[in-house]
Design an enzyme around this catalytic site. Structure first.
Site, PDB file in Angstrom:
ATOM      1  N   ASP A 111       0.855  -1.181   0.000  1.00 41.51           N
ATOM      2  CA  ASP A 111       0.000   0.000   0.000  1.00 41.51           C
ATOM      3  C   ASP A 111       0.891   1.230   0.000  1.00 41.51           C
ATOM      4  O   ASP A 111       1.995   1.208   0.551  1.00 41.51           O
ATOM      5  CB  ASP A 111      -0.897   0.023   1.246  1.00 41.51           C
ATOM      6  CG  ASP A 111      -2.024  -1.007   1.184  1.00 41.51           C
ATOM      7  OD1 ASP A 111      -2.468  -1.339   0.072  1.00 41.51           O
ATOM      8  OD2 ASP A 111      -2.448  -1.475   2.251  1.00 41.51           O
ATOM      9  N   ASP A 125      -6.974  -1.474  -4.667  1.00 44.92           N
ATOM     10  CA  ASP A 125      -8.041  -1.151  -3.714  1.00 44.92           C
ATOM     11  C   ASP A 125      -8.985  -0.101  -4.299  1.00 44.92           C
ATOM     12  O   ASP A 125     -10.208  -0.221  -4.196  1.00 44.92           O
ATOM     13  CB  ASP A 125      -7.465  -0.618  -2.401  1.00 44.92           C
ATOM     14  CG  ASP A 125      -6.582  -1.622  -1.680  1.00 44.92           C
ATOM     15  OD1 ASP A 125      -6.754  -2.835  -1.885  1.00 44.92           O
ATOM     16  OD2 ASP A 125      -5.707  -1.178  -0.907  1.00 44.92           O
TER      17      ASP A 125
END
Length: 158
Positions: A111, A125
């Site tokens: 991330d 995402d």
């Protein structure tokens, strides 16, 4: 199916490219862009909001099953927007699944997009979220259009 496949491949390429760049460029710390937006490298071994951290094997199995279900649903996509939404969700699922299986981060997903107090996320995402919103918007619009001409369906009438 072609629209789903092209969309999914585009999402996977964008996701994996940006994750590779993040791994190389953010090792020395976060980069502030503007306002609450910054790029900060982190790893998530769970699913959304780090739920189930450390449960890599069940997450991979469930993720693979969801990919199969998405491909099955894609065969009956009723419109281009729904096909694009399914392709975005499929591409996001494959991008994150690829991290868990092929990257050497202990089953964690890379991330790097950080916005204020919101948890750090990635392109996969975002694609999953946007794809779900597209599908919901299409179906919400269809339900709304179906009610307008139905005398007992909640239309205002005259």
């Amino acid at each position: 199916m072609a629209v789903v496949a092209i969309t999914a491949v585009a999402v996977v390429v964008a996701d994996q490219t940006t994750k590779t760049l993040a791994l190389h460029r953010l090792v020395n710390g976060p980069i502030h862009l503007f306002g609450p937006l910054s790029l900060a490298l982190s790893f998530n071994s769970g699913i959304a909001f780090s739920i189930g951290s450390g449960l890599t094997t069940p997450i991979v199995v469930i993720g693979a099953a969801l990919v199969v279900l998405l491909v099955w649903f894609a065969r009956g996509a009723p419109s281009y927007p729904v096909a694009i939404g399914i392709g975005m969700i499929l591409g996001g699922a494959l991008g994150n699944l690829g991290d868990r299986v092929f990257r050497s981060h202990g089953g964690a997903v890379v991330d790097f997009v950080h916005v204020g107090i919101w948890p750090t996320f990635n392109v996969a995402d975002a694609a999953i979220f946007v794809g779900a919103v597209v599908i919901l918007a299409v179906f919400w619009r269809q339900v709304g259009q179906g009610r307008k001409g139905d005398p007992g369906g909640g239309g205002t009438g005259s």
